[in-house]
Design an enzyme around this catalytic site. Structure first.
Site, PDB file in Angstrom:
ATOM      1  N   HIS A 377       0.843  -1.190   0.000  1.00 15.80           N
ATOM      2  CA  HIS A 377       0.000   0.000   0.000  1.00 15.80           C
ATOM      3  C   HIS A 377       0.880   1.242   0.000  1.00 15.80           C
ATOM      4  O   HIS A 377       1.768   1.373   0.831  1.00 15.80           O
ATOM      5  CB  HIS A 377      -0.923   0.001   1.228  1.00 15.80           C
ATOM      6  CG  HIS A 377      -1.860   1.159   1.235  1.00 15.80           C
ATOM      7  ND1 HIS A 377      -1.939   2.048   2.274  1.00 15.80           N
ATOM      8  CD2 HIS A 377      -2.739   1.587   0.301  1.00 15.80           C
ATOM      9  CE1 HIS A 377      -2.847   2.977   1.983  1.00 15.80           C
ATOM     10  NE2 HIS A 377      -3.344   2.716   0.795  1.00 15.80           N
ATOM     11  N   GLU A 379       0.141   5.063   0.140  1.00 23.03           N
ATOM     12  CA  GLU A 379      -0.700   6.267   0.224  1.00 23.03           C
ATOM     13  C   GLU A 379       0.222   7.479   0.125  1.00 23.03           C
ATOM     14  O   GLU A 379       1.026   7.730   1.010  1.00 23.03           O
ATOM     15  CB  GLU A 379      -1.489   6.291   1.534  1.00 23.03           C
ATOM     16  CG  GLU A 379      -2.305   7.558   1.757  1.00 23.03           C
ATOM     17  CD  GLU A 379      -3.186   7.944   0.562  1.00 23.03           C
ATOM     18  OE1 GLU A 379      -4.073   7.158   0.226  1.00 23.03           O
ATOM     19  OE2 GLU A 379      -2.957   9.026  -0.040  1.00 23.03           O
ATOM     20  N   HIS A 447      -6.281   4.173  -6.090  1.00 19.48           N
ATOM     21  CA  HIS A 447      -7.348   4.960  -5.450  1.00 19.48           C
ATOM     22  C   HIS A 447      -7.054   6.449  -5.618  1.00 19.48           C
ATOM     23  O   HIS A 447      -5.909   6.847  -5.765  1.00 19.48           O
ATOM     24  CB  HIS A 447      -7.491   4.576  -3.977  1.00 19.48           C
ATOM     25  CG  HIS A 447      -8.275   3.302  -3.818  1.00 19.48           C
ATOM     26  ND1 HIS A 447      -9.370   3.198  -3.013  1.00 19.48           N
ATOM     27  CD2 HIS A 447      -8.139   2.095  -4.431  1.00 19.48           C
ATOM     28  CE1 HIS A 447      -9.877   1.975  -3.116  1.00 19.48           C
ATOM     29  NE2 HIS A 447      -9.131   1.283  -3.957  1.00 19.48           N
ATOM     30  N   GLU A 448      -8.136   7.228  -5.613  1.00 20.99           N
ATOM     31  CA  GLU A 448      -8.050   8.649  -5.978  1.00 20.99           C
ATOM     32  C   GLU A 448      -7.296   8.792  -7.321  1.00 20.99           C
ATOM     33  O   GLU A 448      -6.292   9.500  -7.427  1.00 20.99           O
ATOM     34  CB  GLU A 448      -7.385   9.478  -4.869  1.00 20.99           C
ATOM     35  CG  GLU A 448      -8.157   9.496  -3.579  1.00 20.99           C
ATOM     36  CD  GLU A 448      -7.890   8.254  -2.712  1.00 20.99           C
ATOM     37  OE1 GLU A 448      -6.761   7.752  -2.732  1.00 20.99           O
ATOM     38  OE2 GLU A 448      -8.822   7.797  -2.030  1.00 20.99           O
ATOM     39  N   GLU A 466     -10.329   3.275  -8.166  1.00 17.66           N
ATOM     40  CA  GLU A 466     -11.473   3.788  -7.416  1.00 17.66           C
ATOM     41  C   GLU A 466     -12.128   4.834  -8.321  1.00 17.66           C
ATOM     42  O   GLU A 466     -12.658   4.500  -9.376  1.00 17.66           O
ATOM     43  CB  GLU A 466     -10.990   4.346  -6.074  1.00 17.66           C
ATOM     44  CG  GLU A 466     -12.101   4.606  -5.100  1.00 17.66           C
ATOM     45  CD  GLU A 466     -11.593   5.244  -3.826  1.00 17.66           C
ATOM     46  OE1 GLU A 466     -12.206   5.024  -2.792  1.00 17.66           O
ATOM     47  OE2 GLU A 466     -10.608   6.007  -3.862  1.00 17.66           O
ATOM     48  N   GLU A 472     -16.177   2.769   1.401  1.00 16.28           N
ATOM     49  CA  GLU A 472     -15.612   3.505   2.538  1.00 16.28           C
ATOM     50  C   GLU A 472     -16.542   4.625   3.006  1.00 16.28           C
ATOM     51  O   GLU A 472     -16.526   4.996   4.177  1.00 16.28           O
ATOM     52  CB  GLU A 472     -14.225   4.066   2.180  1.00 16.28           C
ATOM     53  CG  GLU A 472     -14.247   5.075   1.040  1.00 16.28           C
ATOM     54  CD  GLU A 472     -12.855   5.630   0.695  1.00 16.28           C
ATOM     55  OE1 GLU A 472     -11.862   5.208   1.295  1.00 16.28           O
ATOM     56  OE2 GLU A 472     -12.789   6.498  -0.197  1.00 16.28           O
TER      57      GLU A 472
HETATM   58 CA    CA Z   1     -11.099   7.163  -1.789  1.00 11.63          CA
END
Ligand code: CA
Length: 667
Positions: A377, A379, A447-448, A466, A472
């Site tokens: 992951h 982020e 994601h994003e 995503e 979420e």
């Molecule tokens: Ca998100």
């Protein structure tokens, strides 16, 4: 491609154009292979327009095409036609993974070469591809001595609709920078600027979806409303206002319009994939669709933390327990969010340094021994440059550890504090991540992200993204979570662009942290979403302790995420949807049916099943007294023998759903 036909046609056309040169209007026309869609390119008093008809009824009225620049005169008038090519193409290609194993790419192509009559005598090509399910077109500014570098200030492409139709849309940047909005269903006149895909109901027999394909080194297209039926391309700018920097040959993404006579056919259109380049990766043996679980929902529920502390989630021990659970229940991967330094106050984010209580080598060795992938992951919090600086080293490390999947994240209004996610800056960044990941045999779950534009065909390691309000929001959204209608809209909007990592499969809707926010479905609907919402990396979002001992978990264990084919049995956007898919690796079929807040009964024929076979149908249905709000967990599980001649009645509770597996049996 039929080159001979193309040349002959060009000669005839040029003859017609040249002999009619005193006329002020020149029209070129091409139809789809089945002749149901007609496209015209019109040059009128030096300006260029296009129109689209379906069965001779206008779909897009006369719409303007052109460019504005800051470093040279605008390229949008004074044109003459300098040449025309017509081609046709028909080939079936195989997807390494997907909703459909084989895809037919069948279109007629019209290439119009334009030249400025005076000024700089610049050349511009328009390329139209007309498919049976819609239209794609793009601009090409070819290499020419008159044009070198390009500073694009505006792409003037219009979509001039035939009326103030109803549309499903989300706003641009005003709520989030990465498409996490609820869809509006309004007349076009209520749109300010909308993201694509923008889905339009022109009448009860005509649905359109406007989007783009192959977004490469350009800015995302959004749609700005000019009047009650006119939308114009509005490119997402750089922070300095420039839209796109480029050089010739300068080719834009495809502007795409899916044209369907019923909502179901929007979902089974492959226009987007067909307008992307074939796979660029030589070895793709390491790319494998899989279901996964993760240290994730427990973080959202406040049971564990991303950062270090007494309740740290991604510890060696916890992750190994998740790996054991995954292995026991047929999953392929385990996501560990919060494994790396960077989540606490005053910590610098590192994508290579694990927290002290996460022994990444031990975890990876354990995962390998159980045939499970640890999903890394990353982020970034939008710090794109910092990520690029660390990426090569990090991906090399993951590769050496035997990892093949990374989930990336970009929470934050801007990239690097000032650029939009979906401007050219972001487009370049996200592409660099996909290409670097491919080099180290890593699949990406972004994601994003930037909205998908079919790039998975070219880079099949871009598995899923995503770019929508996912599950979420059912954990912490201040508006209470995704309303029951949400998942009956996104298959017809965001998901037309590509797979979605929605993360279905939450089994416990109690929310200790945010009272009043919860999953607004029945439990049976959570199961149905595994079929309805396609993702080649499909997460079961809940924690093992909520799955243990629940018989409904049987469906999640069994349902695959890679398909031979897909059929949409019924649909009304925002109301209900039933999809069946055949497993790519067996003879099994799976059905997912969902409704909005309304109770519903849908009768379906099982004619998609093989008529030579008998099947055991295991049905996960809402109980008669089930209701998303008052009684969400009431699931009945029954088993029946069925054949392709049978009809079944699907009863859906308010906010409900139904999931069925069909397995061939000998008797
Ligand atoms: Ca998100």
């Amino acid at each position: 491609m039929n080159v001979r036909k193309s040349l002959i046609y060009s000669c005839i056309l040029l003859f017609l154009i040249n002999t009619g040169c005193d006329k002020q209007i020149h029209t070129l026309e091409t139809v789809s292979p089945d002749s149901t869609i007609q496209v015209k390119v019109i040059v009128e008093k030096g300006k260029v327009f296009y129109t689209v008809c379906k069965q001779h009824k206008p779909v897009i009225n006369k719409s303007f095409l052109g460019f504005k620049f800051s470093n040279m005169p605008d390229l949008d008038h004074d044109f003459i036609i300098s040449g025309v090519e017509k081609n046709n193409y028909d080939q079936t290609w195989e997807q390494p993974w997907g909703e459909e194993k084989f895809i037919r790419n069948n279109y007629n192509e019209l290439i119009v070469h334009l030249k400025e009559k005076s000024s700089l005598h610049r050349n511009l090509d328009l390329i139209f591809r007309i498919f049976n399910d819609g239209v794609g077109f793009r601009y090409n500014i070819p290499e020419q001595p008159q044009v070198d570098s390009i500073i694009l200030m505006d792409e003037e492409t219009e979509f001039n609709l035939t009326g103030n139709h109803k549309a499903w849309w989300i706003p641009v940047h005003s709520e989030t920078s990465f498409y996490e909005s609820l869809y509006r269903h309004t007349a076009i006149s209520s749109i300010d600027t909308a993201n694509t895909p923008l889905t339009i109901e022109a009448d009860s027999n005509l649905f359109l979806a406007i989007h783009e394909a192959n977004l490469t080194d350009y800015a995302s297209m959004t749609l700005q409303r000019k009047d009650s039926s006119l939308l114009k391309c509005e490119l997402v700018p750089w922070s300095n206002g420039v839209k796109v920097y480029g050089k010739t040959p300068f080719v834009t993404p495809w502007r795409t319009i899916i044209i369907a006579t019923k909502a179901e056919a929007l979902i089974t259109s492959h226009l987007m994939l067909n307008l992307n380049e074939p796979c660029k990766l030589e070895n793709i043996s390491w790319i494998k669709p899989m279901k996964y679980i993760g240290i994730w929902w427990n973080l959202h529920m406040g049971d564990n933390t991303w950062e270090q502390g007494p309740n740290h989630g991604a510890t060696t021990k916890n992750t190994m327990q998740y790996i054991d659970f995954a292995s026991k229940n047929g999953f392929g991967g385990v996501l560990a969010e919060g494994w790396n330094v960077g989540w606490g106050m005053n910590e610098t984010c590192s994508f290579t340094k694990p927290y002290p209580d996460f022994d990444i080598e031990k975890v990876c060795n354990h995962a390998a021994s159980k045939n499970i992938q640890l999903i890394g992951h990353n982020e970034t919090h939008g710090a794109a440059t910092d990520f690029e600086n660390q990426m090569e080293h990090a991906f090399e490390m993951y590769s050496k550890l035997g990892m093949h999947v990374v989930k990336t994240g970009y929470v934050g209004k801007y990239l690097d504090g000032k650029e939009w996610h979906d401007g050219q800056y972001g487009v370049r960044h996200y592409r660099k991540v996909i290409e670097t990941a491919a080099k180290y045999q890593l699949m990406i779950d972004c994601h994003e992200p930037i909205k998908p534009t079919g790039l998975s065909r070219t880079y099949p390691n871009l598995m899923t993204q995503e770019g929508a309000r996912g599950q979420e929001y059912d954990a912490w959204s201040t508006d209470g979570g995704n309303p029951p209608s949400h998942t009956t809209i996104i298959p017809f909007t965001r998901m037309l662009a590509g797979p979605l990592d929605f993360t279905p499969g939450t089994f416990n809707f109690n929310n200790p942290l945010h009272q009043g926010t919860r999953v607004q479905t029945t439990l049976a609907k959570q199961l149905a979403l595994f079929v309805v919402l396609y993702s080649p990396l499909q997460m079961a979002s809940d924690c093992p302790n909520n799955y243990n001992n629940n018989p409904a978990f049987g469906f999640i264990k069994k349902v695959p995420c890679d398909w031979q084919c897909t059929k949409v049995l019924n649909a009304k956007i925002g109301n209900y949807l039933t999809i069946v898919r055949k497993d790519r690796n067996s003879e099994n079929w799976y059905l997912g049916s969902i409704t909005n807040e309304n109770v519903r009964e849908l009768t379906i024929r099982l004619s998609f099943l093989d008529p030579e076979k008998k099947y055991q149908a295991v049905i996960y249905a809402d109980n008669d007294d089930a209701n998303w709000n008052s009684n969400p967990f009431a699931v009945s599980i029954t088993s029946n023998k069925v054949t392709s001649a049978d009809f079944i009645v699907i009863k859906l509770a308010a906010g409900g759903g139904q999931a069925i597996s069909f397995t061939p049996v000998s008797e």
